[in-house]
Each structure stands twice: as C-alpha cells, then as structure tokens.
Scaffold this motif. Structure first.
Motif, mmCIF file in Angstrom:
data_model
loop_
_atom_site.group_PDB
_atom_site.id
_atom_site.type_symbol
_atom_site.label_atom_id
_atom_site.label_comp_id
_atom_site.label_asym_id
_atom_site.label_seq_id
_atom_site.Cartn_x
_atom_site.Cartn_y
_atom_site.Cartn_z
ATOM 1 N N ALA A 42 0.869 -1.193 0.000
ATOM 2 C CA ALA A 42 0.000 0.000 0.000
ATOM 3 C C ALA A 42 0.896 1.230 0.000
ATOM 4 O O ALA A 42 0.953 1.997 0.949
ATOM 5 C CB ALA A 42 -0.907 -0.017 1.223
ATOM 6 N N ARG A 43 1.629 1.412 -1.106
ATOM 7 C CA ARG A 43 2.706 2.395 -1.120
ATOM 8 C C ARG A 43 2.182 3.816 -1.355
ATOM 9 O O ARG A 43 1.069 4.004 -1.857
ATOM 10 C CB ARG A 43 3.769 1.994 -2.131
ATOM 11 N N PRO A 44 3.016 4.815 -1.004
ATOM 12 C CA PRO A 44 2.560 6.211 -1.064
ATOM 13 C C PRO A 44 2.013 6.623 -2.430
ATOM 14 O O PRO A 44 0.995 7.324 -2.503
ATOM 15 C CB PRO A 44 3.825 7.004 -0.725
ATOM 16 N N SER A 45 2.668 6.181 -3.510
ATOM 17 C CA SER A 45 2.205 6.598 -4.837
ATOM 18 C C SER A 45 0.772 6.122 -5.087
ATOM 19 O O SER A 45 -0.014 6.809 -5.743
ATOM 20 C CB SER A 45 3.133 6.036 -5.911
ATOM 21 N N LYS A 61 -6.292 5.350 3.803
ATOM 22 C CA LYS A 61 -5.264 6.394 3.812
ATOM 23 C C LYS A 61 -5.531 7.512 2.805
ATOM 24 O O LYS A 61 -5.050 8.613 2.980
ATOM 25 C CB LYS A 61 -3.899 5.762 3.498
ATOM 26 N N SER A 62 -6.256 7.188 1.727
ATOM 27 C CA SER A 62 -6.441 8.202 0.695
ATOM 28 C C SER A 62 -7.529 9.203 1.071
ATOM 29 O O SER A 62 -7.632 10.252 0.458
ATOM 30 C CB SER A 62 -6.771 7.541 -0.641
ATOM 31 N N ALA A 63 -8.324 8.882 2.078
ATOM 32 C CA ALA A 63 -9.370 9.786 2.556
ATOM 33 C C ALA A 63 -10.226 10.318 1.396
ATOM 34 O O ALA A 63 -10.525 11.504 1.331
ATOM 35 C CB ALA A 63 -8.758 10.937 3.356
ATOM 36 N N PHE A 81 2.587 0.785 4.253
ATOM 37 C CA PHE A 81 3.874 0.794 3.562
ATOM 38 C C PHE A 81 4.972 0.910 4.602
ATOM 39 O O PHE A 81 4.885 1.727 5.509
ATOM 40 C CB PHE A 81 3.937 1.980 2.601
ATOM 41 N N ARG A 83 -6.345 8.923 -3.970
ATOM 42 C CA ARG A 83 -6.896 10.184 -3.450
ATOM 43 C C ARG A 83 -7.613 10.959 -4.551
ATOM 44 O O ARG A 83 -8.577 11.666 -4.312
ATOM 45 C CB ARG A 83 -5.736 11.008 -2.871
ATOM 46 N N GLN A 84 -7.122 10.806 -5.791
ATOM 47 C CA GLN A 84 -7.659 11.604 -6.892
ATOM 48 C C GLN A 84 -8.700 10.852 -7.726
ATOM 49 O O GLN A 84 -9.237 11.406 -8.674
ATOM 50 C CB GLN A 84 -6.513 12.018 -7.822
ATOM 51 N N MET A 131 -6.255 -0.551 2.938
ATOM 52 C CA MET A 131 -5.342 0.455 3.469
ATOM 53 C C MET A 131 -5.322 1.695 2.580
ATOM 54 O O MET A 131 -5.302 2.818 3.055
ATOM 55 C CB MET A 131 -3.944 -0.160 3.597
ATOM 56 N N ILE A 153 -1.547 5.631 -2.747
ATOM 57 C CA ILE A 153 -2.449 6.456 -1.928
ATOM 58 C C ILE A 153 -2.735 7.761 -2.670
ATOM 59 O O ILE A 153 -3.876 8.213 -2.759
ATOM 60 C CB ILE A 153 -1.823 6.751 -0.547
ATOM 61 N N ALA A 154 -1.660 8.341 -3.237
ATOM 62 C CA ALA A 154 -1.816 9.609 -3.955
ATOM 63 C C ALA A 154 -2.750 9.461 -5.156
ATOM 64 O O ALA A 154 -3.588 10.332 -5.423
ATOM 65 C CB ALA A 154 -0.450 10.123 -4.402
ATOM 66 N N LYS A 155 -2.640 8.342 -5.880
ATOM 67 C CA LYS A 155 -3.512 8.121 -7.042
ATOM 68 C C LYS A 155 -4.951 7.846 -6.603
ATOM 69 O O LYS A 155 -5.912 8.294 -7.238
ATOM 70 C CB LYS A 155 -3.004 6.936 -7.868
ATOM 71 N N THR A 159 -2.339 15.302 -5.205
ATOM 72 C CA THR A 159 -1.204 15.380 -6.121
ATOM 73 C C THR A 159 -0.656 13.983 -6.383
ATOM 74 O O THR A 159 -0.850 13.076 -5.587
ATOM 75 C CB THR A 159 -0.087 16.223 -5.492
ATOM 76 N N TYR A 217 2.838 11.781 -3.330
ATOM 77 C CA TYR A 217 2.079 11.626 -2.087
ATOM 78 C C TYR A 217 2.535 12.658 -1.072
ATOM 79 O O TYR A 217 3.721 12.778 -0.778
ATOM 80 C CB TYR A 217 2.304 10.214 -1.545
#
Lengths: 301, 397
Positions: A63-66, A95-97, B397, A72-73, A91, A68-70, B154, B157
């Motif tokens: 569940a990597r940061p990239s 995390k992406s809320a 992560f 989120r959008q 997750m 979560i960022a995707k 964005t 992250y």
C-alpha cells in the motif's frame, strides 16, 4: 486588482487541480492492468492509472505512497475483488481519505461482484492455504464474464459522468461488437486445446482453462499462497510420469524455478503466459492478450 | 445466565473468526496475534525479559460503523513483571466521508509520529522496537486524543496532520505525585512525502515535531533528598523513559523489489532520527548556566538523541534476514547535574515464514552501554514466533 483576482483564480485552479481534471474526463484507478485496459476501451478520454503490472503478484502489493496519492484523486476504482486485493486495497481506501472510492460508493467497483465466480467455497480454513470464500478472482480470462463486467462498468461510468453518457454507450457498443466477434475466432483457434492436461502455478488461469476445456491436473503450490516445496515438486514429478501432461504453465509474475526443475525431470515444456496486459511484448490490450495466450498454448505440441 | 451469555459470545466469536475476511454486517474483521519467545537475557529500556515469555498478544475487531465512520478496537494482553495486563491499545473511530482529503481519527490510536510508530508490532522484522522508540516513545506511542489529517490531491504523495493527545505516558517523572500536569499534554504535527522510482522502488520521507507540555523534569525542592540511582520508567512498560518539551523526528523508508513484485524477494531500508530537548526543569537550566561559567567541566548535553538504520531482505517467500544498528545518547538526572550515557544496539534477525501468517524468528542482539543502566556489554539471543489468525488486515507501507 483584476490581475490579483486572476492570480487568485489561477491559484485556486492549481490547488483544486483535481476538479479541473475531472472536467476533462474521469480519473480511474485500476487495481490490475486488465481493468486499466478495459477502462481504456470504455472510457478513452479518462485519465487511467494501473496500480500493478502483469509482472507483480496482485496478492502481495504494498500500500505504497504513490498508490495512496492516485487513489486520493480517483473518481472510480476498478478492481478484481473477491479478496484479491485484501492485503492492500483497504489500506489505500483508508489512507487516501477519498469518500468517492470507499466500499458501497458509486466510485468503487469490484468485478467479481458483477459476475458468478468459479470455486466459491462454503467453508474456509487457513490450513487450506490462502483461499478466498468469494471464489477465484482471476476472472478476466473468461470472455463472457469480462463482457458482463464491461456492461456494468459502462453503467457506472454513465452514472458518475452523465454528461458523457452517449460517448460511453458508443464505446461499449464498439467494444462489445469487437469482443463478440473475437470470441468465436479465439475458440476456433483454440479448438485443439480442449482436453489438454497441464500442471500450473496457483489457479491464475482457472477461467482460461475452464473456457478452453484445459484441465489443470496439479498445482505447483502445495496450498494456495505457499511457494512450491521440494517435497511437493517430487509428488508432481510422480504425477507427470503418467505421461498425459502436456505442459507446465506459470504466469508472468510467478517464479519459474520450481517449474523449470519439474520440466527438466519430467521432460515437459514450461509455458510462461502473460497474466495480464503488459505481461509480454505481444499483449498490448485485452484482444492481443487473449491472442498471445492462445498462440503460446497452441505452440505446445 | 452469565456463563450462558459468555459461551454464546465465545461461539459467535469463533464462527466469525472461521470465515471473516472482508468484514460484513454481522461479521466484523476479527484477528488475533500470538507472540511467544525465549530470550537469553534482559533487554534494556523496558524490552523483553529473560526466559520464556509472551509478547503482545492482541485481539482486534474492526468494521465500518456506517457510511461515515469506521471503528477499531485492539486489546493487548501483556505479561509484565509477572503480572498479566490487559490493555486497550486502540479504540478509535475514523471518518470515511469527509471532503477534500480530510479525515479525523478520535479515541485511542497509535500516533503518526515517526515511521514505525503507526505500524503494529507484529509486522516488525525484529523482536523489539529500536532503542530510540523504547527510550522516547515507550516502545510505541498510543494515546487518547484526536487527529486531523489531510492528503494532497497530487501525484506525489503528500500528507499533513496534527494530533492532540493526553500524554500520560509521555510525562516526565513525578516522584512525589504533586505536580499539576496539563491534561492535553502532547501536540504532534507531522508530514510525509512519498512516491515511486520506476517499477522497482518506492520511498517515503517523514518529519514530525512533538510538543510535550509535561516533558520537562520536575524542579527539585529545597533541601530535598534526591532518590538514589533512579531508574527511569520502571512503573509501566509503555511510559517513555526520557522526555523533553520538544521532540523532532525525521524518518525515511525505501523499498525495492524486482519489477515491483514483492512475492519472491524484496528489500526494505529504513531509518529514523530523534532529538529530544528542553528536558531540564527551568531552574535547573539556570543552575547549569551558572555552573558552566564557574567550572570547566560540563555534565552531559542539553538534549537526548538517537537513531537507527535497518535493512531487511526477504530473499525467498519463506526466508528473510534483517540487520539493524542504533545508538542512543541520553542524559540521566543525577542530583543537581546530568550524566551522559550511551547505548548501542546491533541486531541481526533471521525469519522463517511458512505462510503469510506465520513467522518464526531467531535474533541476536548486542547491547553496548556506557553508563547505561549497568549495561556494559551484553549479548542476547531471542527465539520468537509471531502468528496471526483470523482476518488479516492490510498493512501499511
């Protein structure tokens, strides 16, 4: 003053960049490349992101940061479901809320919930391995089921983006027509495969084998989720010596060591099939993925 | 009547455990973690004790409450100093539908300070948390409070959050129990950035600042006999041993797997740095200044500091190995002055994973202390199992 308000508007557009891009088309988060490819057929104007590649085991994604960022959008998340992504998708949702893609929202769609899965289980125990109650999630190799999924995805796209309904209808009609024309051609080409027996790794190609009449007589995994052990491989060698097995099949993200050992001892070919779009050079979309898989299977005598 | 109800509860728990995967209405996700070990010696700073023992055995229940809220409860059963303690480690609600990437968590939860802290112990690749965690966060810091966090829309992250917490376990020592502590003792602000580098690598960087209103030591009273050989944080395993008013944390994690496929092999490198300052009572500070002018010698520094670096390589689905090194520099209050002390830990772990749910671990730890709780040079061996049963929640992560 006018300049300032323009600047402010520009800043606002920048910070609300997401809503600006939503106007241009939906933001689609696909858990696996086959669903990214399907989204591309059905929503060509969308911004599509695939969380995994055909070289990655979708059971064990981080569940990597990239991601979560995707997430989120995303306006729509499109996943196999049936607990394939249970180790990471919840997750990402947390995390992406992003309320649009939580379970039960219009923006979260699980393919396995739209069709009848194979191998549903009444009783599940971890001693059986990492098994899924809701059946086998690798359903994208069932052309009929994938068409059902496409239809449901189209309905959802229209609900999320009603302004472009006509466009989605047209894209589905085009895909459906080409897909339905391709199915009998694939079946004719794979005619000789019916009745073949293979040893395979995991139940990754359960739907493909079900469709083409191929029988998986043994699994390189001793239990679902467990890697091939030497003891288990020895028992497979016994099985292979019966002489009715034509090939050992592994998916593009699976380790070939166990398969190679068995192949050498049993004098059988190892066939690495693309698990999804991008799994080999030939598989550029869903059509060429099916073409490639059937060509590779046909290449074994 | 009671025993009847208990058995009904027990049987419904068992049936839920048998089938729980995706939580459903009558079927929340229920999981348990079993952790048992044998260790050849005592670990410094409230770590595992010598001999056979149980680690944190946890029982967790979670589910969506409705379309707006998610809830989770984690009970931890821990044996400490021969006593069995039942503790609530998590009991929180979290919003699911706030707009604009915002979310709120309320209740008792793991603070988002640092990298490891918000992860559950059973996901660690070592038998204990690094010394910096045991010293500054009481092993892992969970508390009652409120968190507001925001995720930026964005592709890179970026998240930002603030927490307000009770801070009971982060209070400076109060020998006489006379001090008036702030009831909201800890404020924490954190940010994390992260992304991918090609298909093979992912990274995350974090920064946190924690303000601890109750972190300064209590001023000594006139004519008071100071306690001899005060051992910090002996009363409870989850209290921070060293506190201060300001804590700064920087952390990073980098993960690598061929083609991003984590099934067969992957590497995780991580590290964290902590600095805790303003730990002296205001009047002690003044005394120190005066003293420094008068005498040449200075006792210790005016901050605590520590860091660790960890590398874990999973080289097959069944085996992984970890190497971790950490240092801790703290100042121990002694009468009217502070003594510098240092702890170095080198740890090597070898882990066997039969499946995704079971791990057996052999770990070697070398503790090297300078003026540290009587530790000079100590070798520890730990044999441990960590197994999860029931619904296996997703990991961070």
């Amino acid at each position: 003053m006018r300049i300032n308000s323009k600047l402010l508007g520009g800043l606002l557009a920048l910070t609300l960049g997401h809503s600006a891009s939503a106007v241009a088309g939906l933001n689609i988060f696909a858990c696996e490349p086959e669903y990214a490819a399907l989204a591309k057929e059905l929503a060509p104007d969308a911004r599509i992101y695939s969380a995994t590649t055909a070289m990655q085991d979708p059971h064990q994604v981080q569940a990597r940061p990239s991601l979560i960022a995707k997430m989120r959008q995303a306006d729509l998340a499109l996943c196999a479901g049936a607990e394939l992504e249970i180790g990471w998708l919840p997750m990402l949702q947390m995390k992406s809320a992003n309320a649009r893609v939580r379970d039960g929202s219009d923006g979260m769609l699980y393919a396995a919930e739209l069709i009848e899965t194979l191998d549903k289980l009444d009783k599940v125990d971890r001693s059986m391995g990492d098994v899924h109650v809701k059946g086998n999630p690798h359903l994208h190799f069932s052309p009929g089921r994938l068409l059902q999924v496409a239809e449901a995805v189209t309905a959802r796209l229209k609900r999320l983006d009603p302004g472009n309904s006509a466009g989605y209808d047209a894209a589905f009609a085009s895909f459906s027509e080409r897909w339905q024309a391709a199915i009998p051609a694939w079946e004719a080409s794979a005619h000789g495969l019916a009745g073949r027996k293979v040893i395979a790794y995991h139940t990754s190609f359960r739907y493909l084998f079900d469709w083409l009449g191929i029988e998986q007589v043994a699994d390189l995994e001793p239990k679902p989720g467990l890697p091939p052990s030497s003891g288990h491989l020895a028992s497979l060698l016994e099985r292979a010596r019966k002489g009715d097995v034509s090939a050992i099949v592994v998916a593009s993200y699976q380790d070939t060591r166990g398969a190679n050992w068995l192949a050498e001892k049993a004098n059988l070919p190892v066939l690495v099939l693309p698990m999804s779009v991008g799994g080999n050079d030939e598989s550029q979309d869903l059509f060429s993925l099916y073409d490639s898989v059937i060509n590779l299977l046909n290449g074994v005598n | 009547m009671n025993s009847f109800r208990l058995s009904v509860l027990a049987s419904s728990l068992i049936s839920a455990v048998a089938v729980a995967e995706t939580p459903t209405l009558g079927n929340p996700a229920i999981s348990a973690v079993l952790d048992g070990y044998y260790q050849s010696g005592d670990r410094a700073l409230g770590g595992r004790e010598e001999g056979f023992g149980l680690g944190e055995s946890e029982l967790a229940i979670s589910a969506n409450i409705d379309d707006l809220f998610y809830g989770k409860l984690t009970a931890v059963i821990e044996v400490h100093d021969g006593e069995t303690e039942l503790e609530l480690e998590e009991a929180f609600i979290q919003t699911l539908a706030m707009p604009a990437g915002l979310s709120v968590r309320a209740g008792r939860f793991l603070s988002d300070v640092g990298y490891l802290n918000n992860q559950h112990l059973h996901t660690d690749a070592f038998a204990g948390r690094p010394a910096v965690y045991r010293a500054f966060l009481g092993g892992h810091y969970f508390d009652d409070g409120l968190r507001l966090s925001w995720v930026a829309p964005t592709d890179l992250y970026w998240t930002f959050g603030v927490e307000a917490l009770k801070g009971d376990n982060m209070r400076a020592e109060d020998e006489h129990g006379e001090r008036e502590f702030d009831t909201v003792g800890v404020y924490n602000a954190f940010t994390k950035l992260g992304g991918d580098i090609g298909d093979n690598s992912s990274w995350q960087l974090g920064l946190a600042y924690m303000k601890n209103q109750n972190g300064r030591l209590t001023p000594h009273e006139e004519g008071e006999e100071p306690h001899e050989e005060d051992e910090p944080a002996h009363d409870h395993s989850h209290s921070a041993a060293y506190t201060g008013e300001n804590t700064y944390v920087a952390d990073f994690v980098y993960k690598w797997a061929p083609n991003g496929n984590y099934k067969y092999q992957h590497l995780t490198l991580s590290g964290e740095f902590f600095r805790v300052n303003d730990f002296k009572a205001p009047e002690l500070n003044e005394e120190e200044h005066e003293e420094e002018e008068g005498h040449e010698h200075s006792h210790g520094k005016d901050y605590h500091q520590g860091w660790y670096l960890s590398g874990v390589y999973q080289f097959s689905p069944n085996w992984s190995a970890g190497l971790r090194y950490g240092e801790l520099d703290t100042q121990l209050a002694h009468d009217d002055h502070f003594d510098a002390q240092k702890l170095k830990e080198t740890e090597v772990s070898l882990n066997w994973h039969h499946s995704h749910f079971s791990t057996v671990r052999l770990q070697y730890t070398r503790q090297q202390g300078t003026n540290f709780d009587g530790i000079s040079d100590d070798n520890l061996f730990t044999l441990q199992y960590v197994m999860t049963l029931g619904a296996h929640g997703a990991h961070q992560f």
